[in-house]
Every structure is written in structure tokens, then in C-alpha cells.
Design an enzyme around this catalytic site. Structure first.
Site, PDB file in Angstrom:
ATOM      1  N   LEU A 239      39.830  40.129  41.133  1.00 46.52           N
ATOM      2  CA  LEU A 239      38.996  40.717  42.181  1.00 46.52           C
ATOM      3  C   LEU A 239      39.655  42.019  42.641  1.00 46.52           C
ATOM      4  O   LEU A 239      40.327  42.086  43.665  1.00 46.52           O
ATOM      5  CB  LEU A 239      38.832  39.726  43.331  1.00 46.52           C
ATOM      6  CG  LEU A 239      37.538  39.819  44.136  1.00 46.52           C
ATOM      7  CD1 LEU A 239      36.310  39.868  43.228  1.00 46.52           C
ATOM      8  CD2 LEU A 239      37.417  38.656  45.091  1.00 46.52           C
ATOM      9  N   HIS A 240      39.424  43.069  41.839  1.00 42.95           N
ATOM     10  CA  HIS A 240      40.144  44.333  42.000  1.00 42.95           C
ATOM     11  C   HIS A 240      39.971  44.963  43.388  1.00 42.95           C
ATOM     12  O   HIS A 240      40.931  45.151  44.132  1.00 42.95           O
ATOM     13  CB  HIS A 240      39.661  45.348  40.953  1.00 42.95           C
ATOM     14  CG  HIS A 240      39.707  44.868  39.544  1.00 42.95           C
ATOM     15  ND1 HIS A 240      40.870  44.793  38.813  1.00 42.95           N
ATOM     16  CD2 HIS A 240      38.721  44.437  38.707  1.00 42.95           C
ATOM     17  CE1 HIS A 240      40.609  44.350  37.596  1.00 42.95           C
ATOM     18  NE2 HIS A 240      39.312  44.129  37.508  1.00 42.95           N
ATOM     19  N   ASP A 241      38.745  45.344  43.704  1.00 40.92           N
ATOM     20  CA  ASP A 241      38.505  46.229  44.848  1.00 40.92           C
ATOM     21  C   ASP A 241      38.847  45.623  46.211  1.00 40.92           C
ATOM     22  O   ASP A 241      39.341  46.339  47.093  1.00 40.92           O
ATOM     23  CB  ASP A 241      37.059  46.722  44.830  1.00 40.92           C
ATOM     24  CG  ASP A 241      36.761  47.578  43.602  1.00 40.92           C
ATOM     25  OD1 ASP A 241      37.720  48.074  42.983  1.00 40.92           O
ATOM     26  OD2 ASP A 241      35.580  47.751  43.260  1.00 40.92           O
TER      27      ASP A 241
END
EC number: 3.2.-.-
Length: 311
Positions: A239-241
Site C-alpha cells: 500500500l504505497h501511497d
């Protein structure tokens, strides 16, 4: 007093969840949201910002669409990851309001100008809009507290062997941001690949049982499918952002180092690579706070806790 932030994003499943997290957090005051092309075309990412804010009943937040292509290159999109709409999976509402009649850079500049205190820019897509802002409004640099970006990596890329997607799309823009003299915080793949959401985490979010937590779970259902490919070696989906927002809320969840970062704009094999001077080999003064590790369970717990806000 809540921290004023300006969010520039390219929704995108993980961008959408970053919006959800930011707007569930009273510690943050989201002054405006701008869209960039990246995960999908500029028209679709703008529409997705409007759809998410309609879902969250935050149509009061000013929104503007940004640059339609990178500074010097043709646009690349990640529709293979995010689907035809950019937010495939759940049934999202149609936009209930319109964007501002101005560009992203104009809205950013207006927001900075009108703020009584410096604003933190959070940028979770390509850096095109932020670079245009920095180049066109040098008089506003002092109104920017820091720029927190999702992008880059110290090691392996996810779009090429050397480059992470957001930086690869517009490396010239990213280089402008890193060399701007404004404090930069980098959430790269080194940390975001450790911020994985597992199937059981998705079910935990779904069980919270409000309309927003259900949508988040459905976004993750779709996002998890792409990341099941064995080449990644993932247990779940990174879950990068939301790491950018989580760092603002709970920096103690993250391990960071202060290093100099440059962006390769011309390499035959390394175009878009973030070159992190980990061992201080260049003699360059550090220009970035680089995230290198995360307490995954603490990150998941933060998301679950904030999703209850939407009950």
C-alpha cells in the site's frame, strides 16, 4: 492545530486510500487536492478524485486537474495495475461537484499564498505538477514546509529493473523536486513494499462495516489480484501511497535516514532511477529524509482505526 497539507495524486487504488486516511485524520487539514496523470489518464484521475470526495462527503475541498503529460516525455499509465477506470473494483458514486476553473498549479499557488503557515505538499503520483509549481512560483518556496513523496527506491524498481513507476513517468520533474532546496521526504519501494496489506487485513477493514471501509476493502480486493503474481514474492499488496500520510500521522512507525538523492534522467538502463547516496560517497549534503522500514502491523492498525471515523 491541524497540519495544513496539499495533496497531489493520481488515483489509483492506493492514492484513493491515502485520501481516505488523510480525511479521517483531524491532525491534518487538507486544503486542496490536485490530480496528475499517471496511474490512469489525466481525465480519469481527476474524475477519481471527485468520485472519492463525493463518497467521503467532502465536496467542500477544492480540486483541480493537472498537467496532461510529463515535462519532456510522453505519458505512461499503469492501467495494467489499476484497471480501465483507475479505480476498478467497487461501485463508486459519480462526481457530485465540479473541479475548480483553474489548473492544478494555479490552485496550489493560491493555496500556498492564502495559508497563514507553510503547507506540506504530499505528492503520490509523478512529480510533474509539483515541479511546475516550483519552477513557476519561486516566490512561494518559503510557503512550502516540506514535500512528502511516494516514489523511488534505493534498490529494485517496479516498472523497470532500476526505476519505480512514479519517478520513471517524469524523472525530470522528480529531479527538480529533489534539488529544489525544500525538505523532501521520500517513501520509496524500500518501505512501501514492506507496508503490505494481507487478505486478513482486508477482511478486518470490511468487518468495520461502514460504507467507506467496505469500499476500501473492495479496492484492495482488486489491488491484491495484480500483486499475486509470483514474480513479486509478496504475501499481500504493498500500500504505497498511504505511507506518506501515515508518516505525517505517526512518524514513529517508520525508520528513516537522511541522504542525498538524485534522479537519473538519461541512463540507458537506469532512466528514472533514484540514486540514493547511502554511504555518503558523493560528498553531497543530504537533501531528503528517506524511509527505509515500517512497522507493518502498526501501519495496518492505524488504517483500521481511522476507517472507524466513517461510521
Amino acid at each position: 492545530m491541524a497540519l495544513p497539507i496539499l495533496l497531489d495524486c493520481d488515483p489509483g487504488h492506493d492514492d484513493a486510500i491515502a485520501i481516505v486516511l488523510a480525511l479521517a485524520s483531524p491532525e491534518l487539514d487538507v486544503k486542496a487536492i490536485t490530480s496528475s496523470a499517471g496511474n490512469q489518464t489525466p481525465e480519469k484521475t481527476l474524475r477519481n478524485v471527485l468520485r472519492m470526495l463525493t463518497l467521503l462527503n467532502r465536496t467542500d475541498i477544492p480540486v483541480a486537474g493537472g498537467a496532461v503529460k510529463p515535462l519532456m516525455r510522453e505519458l505512461i499509465i499503469a492501467d495494467n495495475v489499476h484497471g480501465e477506470s483507475g479505480l476498478d473494483g467497487p461501485a463508486l458514486p459519480e462526481p457530485a461537484f465540479a473541479p475548480q476553473n483553474c489548473t492544478a498549479v494555479e490552485l496550489m499557488a493560491k493555496t500556498l499564498r492564502e495559508s497563514a503557515e507553510p503547507v506540506t505538499i504530499v505528492s503520490t503520483g509523478p512529480q510533474t505538477n509539483v515541479a511546475l509549481l516550483l519552477n513557476s512560483h519561486p516566490e512561494l518556496h518559503s510557503k512550502i514546509a516540506r514535500i512528502v513523496i511516494m516514489g523511488g527506491a534505493m534498490g529494485l524498481g517496479n516498472w523497470t529493473p532500476a526505476a519505480e513507476f512514479n519517478i520513471y513517468v517524469d524523472p525530470e520533474a522528480a529531479e527538480i523536486v529533489f534539488q529544489s532546496g525544500i525538505p523532501v521526504v521520500m517513501a520509496g519501494l524500500d518501505v512501501t513494499h514492506k507496508a503490505q496489506i494481507h487478505v486478513e487485513d482486508t477482511e478486518r477493514f470490511r468487518a468495520i462495516g461502514n460504507p467507506v471501509s467496505t469500499i476500501v476493502a473492495e479496492l484492495l480486493d482488486f489491488f491484491l489480484e495484480y500483486h499475486k503474481d509470483e514474480k513479486w514474492g509478496f504475501v499481500g499488496a504493498p500500500l504505497h501511497d498511504p505511507c506518506t500520510i501515515a508518516w505525517l500521522l505517526k512518524p514513529e512507525l517508520f525508520t528513516t535516514v537522511e541522504r542525498w538523492v538524485g534522479v537519473e534522467t538519461q541512463g540507458k538502463y537506469t532512466q528514472g532511477m533514484t540514486v540514493v547516496d547511502y554511504y555518503y560517497l558523493t560528498g553531497n549534503k543530504p537533501n531528503a529524509t528517506v524511509m527505509v522500514d515500517v512497522d507493518r502491523q502498526g501501519f495496518v492498525d492505524l488504517l483500521a482505526d481511522r476507517l472507524k471515523f466513517y461510521a
